[in-house]
Write a protein that holds these residues in place. Structure first.
Motif, mmCIF file in Angstrom:
data_model
loop_
_atom_site.group_PDB
_atom_site.id
_atom_site.type_symbol
_atom_site.label_atom_id
_atom_site.label_comp_id
_atom_site.label_asym_id
_atom_site.label_seq_id
_atom_site.Cartn_x
_atom_site.Cartn_y
_atom_site.Cartn_z
ATOM 1 N N ASP A 5 0.806 -1.227 0.000
ATOM 2 C CA ASP A 5 0.000 0.000 0.000
ATOM 3 C C ASP A 5 0.836 1.272 0.000
ATOM 4 N N LYS A 6 2.107 1.177 0.382
ATOM 5 C CA LYS A 6 2.980 2.355 0.415
ATOM 6 C C LYS A 6 3.470 2.735 -0.984
ATOM 7 N N ASN A 7 3.320 1.836 -1.928
ATOM 8 C CA ASN A 7 3.742 2.101 -3.308
ATOM 9 C C ASN A 7 2.522 2.349 -4.175
ATOM 10 N N LYS A 8 2.754 2.960 -5.334
ATOM 11 C CA LYS A 8 1.631 3.205 -6.228
ATOM 12 C C LYS A 8 1.931 2.678 -7.623
ATOM 13 N N LYS A 9 0.875 2.428 -8.347
ATOM 14 C CA LYS A 9 0.978 1.919 -9.708
ATOM 15 C C LYS A 9 1.535 3.023 -10.602
ATOM 16 N N ILE A 10 2.403 2.663 -11.514
ATOM 17 C CA ILE A 10 3.036 3.666 -12.364
ATOM 18 C C ILE A 10 2.622 3.536 -13.822
ATOM 19 N N ILE A 11 2.415 2.319 -14.316
ATOM 20 C CA ILE A 11 2.053 2.141 -15.728
ATOM 21 C C ILE A 11 0.561 2.427 -15.878
ATOM 22 N N PRO A 12 0.185 3.306 -16.826
ATOM 23 C CA PRO A 12 -1.219 3.719 -16.975
ATOM 24 C C PRO A 12 -2.173 2.539 -17.209
ATOM 25 N N ASP A 13 -3.382 2.701 -16.674
ATOM 26 C CA ASP A 13 -4.426 1.679 -16.841
ATOM 27 C C ASP A 13 -4.694 1.415 -18.320
ATOM 28 N N GLY A 14 -5.004 0.192 -18.631
ATOM 29 C CA GLY A 14 -5.336 -0.195 -19.998
ATOM 30 C C GLY A 14 -4.131 -0.523 -20.864
ATOM 31 N N THR A 15 -2.922 -0.275 -20.353
ATOM 32 C CA THR A 15 -1.712 -0.552 -21.127
ATOM 33 C C THR A 15 -1.567 -2.053 -21.329
ATOM 34 N N LYS A 16 -1.231 -2.428 -22.542
ATOM 35 C CA LYS A 16 -0.996 -3.834 -22.884
ATOM 36 C C LYS A 16 0.379 -3.951 -23.535
ATOM 37 N N ILE A 17 0.950 -5.130 -23.454
ATOM 38 C CA ILE A 17 2.205 -5.407 -24.146
ATOM 39 C C ILE A 17 1.857 -6.065 -25.469
ATOM 40 N N ASN A 18 2.147 -5.360 -26.570
ATOM 41 C CA ASN A 18 1.883 -5.927 -27.894
ATOM 42 C C ASN A 18 2.916 -6.990 -28.237
ATOM 43 N N LYS A 19 4.154 -6.704 -27.879
ATOM 44 C CA LYS A 19 5.251 -7.600 -28.214
ATOM 45 C C LYS A 19 6.404 -7.347 -27.254
ATOM 46 N N CYS A 20 7.155 -8.393 -26.994
ATOM 47 C CA CYS A 20 8.342 -8.283 -26.139
ATOM 48 C C CYS A 20 9.376 -9.256 -26.678
ATOM 49 N N TYR A 21 10.563 -8.736 -26.981
ATOM 50 C CA TYR A 21 11.613 -9.605 -27.504
ATOM 51 C C TYR A 21 12.978 -9.033 -27.138
ATOM 52 N N SER A 22 13.994 -9.877 -27.309
ATOM 53 C CA SER A 22 15.366 -9.475 -26.971
ATOM 54 C C SER A 22 16.200 -9.283 -28.223
ATOM 55 N N GLU A 23 17.046 -8.292 -28.174
ATOM 56 C CA GLU A 23 18.073 -8.064 -29.194
ATOM 57 C C GLU A 23 19.393 -7.986 -28.440
ATOM 58 N N GLY A 24 20.037 -9.133 -28.278
ATOM 59 C CA GLY A 24 21.255 -9.187 -27.471
ATOM 60 C C GLY A 24 20.910 -8.962 -26.013
ATOM 61 N N ASP A 25 21.552 -7.950 -25.399
ATOM 62 C CA ASP A 25 21.278 -7.652 -23.995
ATOM 63 C C ASP A 25 20.215 -6.562 -23.827
ATOM 64 N N CYS A 26 19.500 -6.243 -24.912
ATOM 65 C CA CYS A 26 18.458 -5.214 -24.904
ATOM 66 C C CYS A 26 17.082 -5.864 -25.051
ATOM 67 N N VAL A 27 16.164 -5.518 -24.158
ATOM 68 C CA VAL A 27 14.783 -5.977 -24.273
ATOM 69 C C VAL A 27 13.986 -4.882 -24.964
ATOM 70 N N VAL A 28 13.283 -5.259 -26.013
ATOM 71 C CA VAL A 28 12.422 -4.321 -26.735
ATOM 72 C C VAL A 28 10.987 -4.590 -26.300
ATOM 73 N N LEU A 29 10.342 -3.545 -25.767
ATOM 74 C CA LEU A 29 8.959 -3.634 -25.318
ATOM 75 C C LEU A 29 8.087 -2.789 -26.220
ATOM 76 N N ASP A 30 7.099 -3.407 -26.818
ATOM 77 C CA ASP A 30 6.141 -2.712 -27.662
ATOM 78 C C ASP A 30 4.831 -2.613 -26.890
ATOM 79 N N PHE A 31 4.528 -1.404 -26.415
ATOM 80 C CA PHE A 31 3.322 -1.177 -25.623
ATOM 81 C C PHE A 31 2.186 -0.661 -26.492
ATOM 82 N N SER A 32 0.957 -0.829 -26.001
ATOM 83 C CA SER A 32 -0.206 -0.226 -26.642
ATOM 84 C C SER A 32 -0.165 1.282 -26.382
#
Length: 179
Positions: free
Chosen positions: A99-126
């Motif tokens: 309860d001392k922490n709060k949500k940071i990612i906006p409501d309704g956000t979805k992950i369209n795609k998630c993949y790695s390119e070497g040591d980098c994670v690519v996140l594709d959000f809605s």
């Protein structure tokens, strides 16, 4: 004659010491055998469920001072085995349990795609990802670092790139590293 008496007394004392030592050792051995050796039984058996669990750290801003705090979560390894980064971000989207922490990612956000390119994670959000309070620069910084700090806890991840609906976005056009 006097030396014979001393020798005899010395011999008798030596015999008494040897016999006493022998019986003393036997007594100690018998006492050790009387102590029953019990098998150690743990209070709780480690079950299959506990063996498959691991602790992960998710980063959320504090309600009061907006600083990011790690929140430990015990999760089943089966949940994260296939796409660890995606599952961790899904947990961030769900929000904190503390309860001392709060949500940071906006409501309704979805992950369209998630993949790695070497040591980098690519996140594709809605596009809902862009619904953060833009007037608060700290919120954008916390949004980025919440994701980056969480994912860089994984040894194979050092950088994070954010896309919106498959495209680079001017607001999130960098490749982010942990600070």
């Amino acid at each position: 004659m006097k030396s014979k008496k001393i020798g005899l007394i010395f011999f008798v004392i030596l015999v008494i010491i040897l016999i006493g030592g022998y019986f003393g050792i036997q007594y100690v051995k018998n006492k050790e055998e009387e102590i029953p050796m019990e098998e150690y039984v743990p209070q709780e058996e480690i079950g299959e469920e506990q063996v498959r669990q691991t602790i992960v750290s998710l980063y959320f801003p504090n309600q009061e001072n907006e600083e990011l705090n790690p929140e430990a979560r015990l999760i089943d390894i089966k949940e994260i085995i296939n796409n660890t980064a995606e599952r961790l971000v899904e947990l961030l989207i769900e929000g904190p349990k503390n309860d001392k922490n709060k949500k940071i990612i906006p409501d309704g956000t979805k992950i369209n795609k998630c993949y790695s390119e070497g040591d980098c994670v690519v996140l594709d959000f809605s596009s809902e990802f862009l619904n953060y309070r833009k007037e608060n620069e700290q919120e954008k910084t916390n949004l980025i670092h919440s994701i980056v700090n969480t994912l860089t806890e994984l040894t194979e991840v050092n950088r994070v790139k954010i896309l919106i609906d498959g495209n680079e976005n001017l607001e999130f056009n960098e490749i982010y590293t942990r600070k």
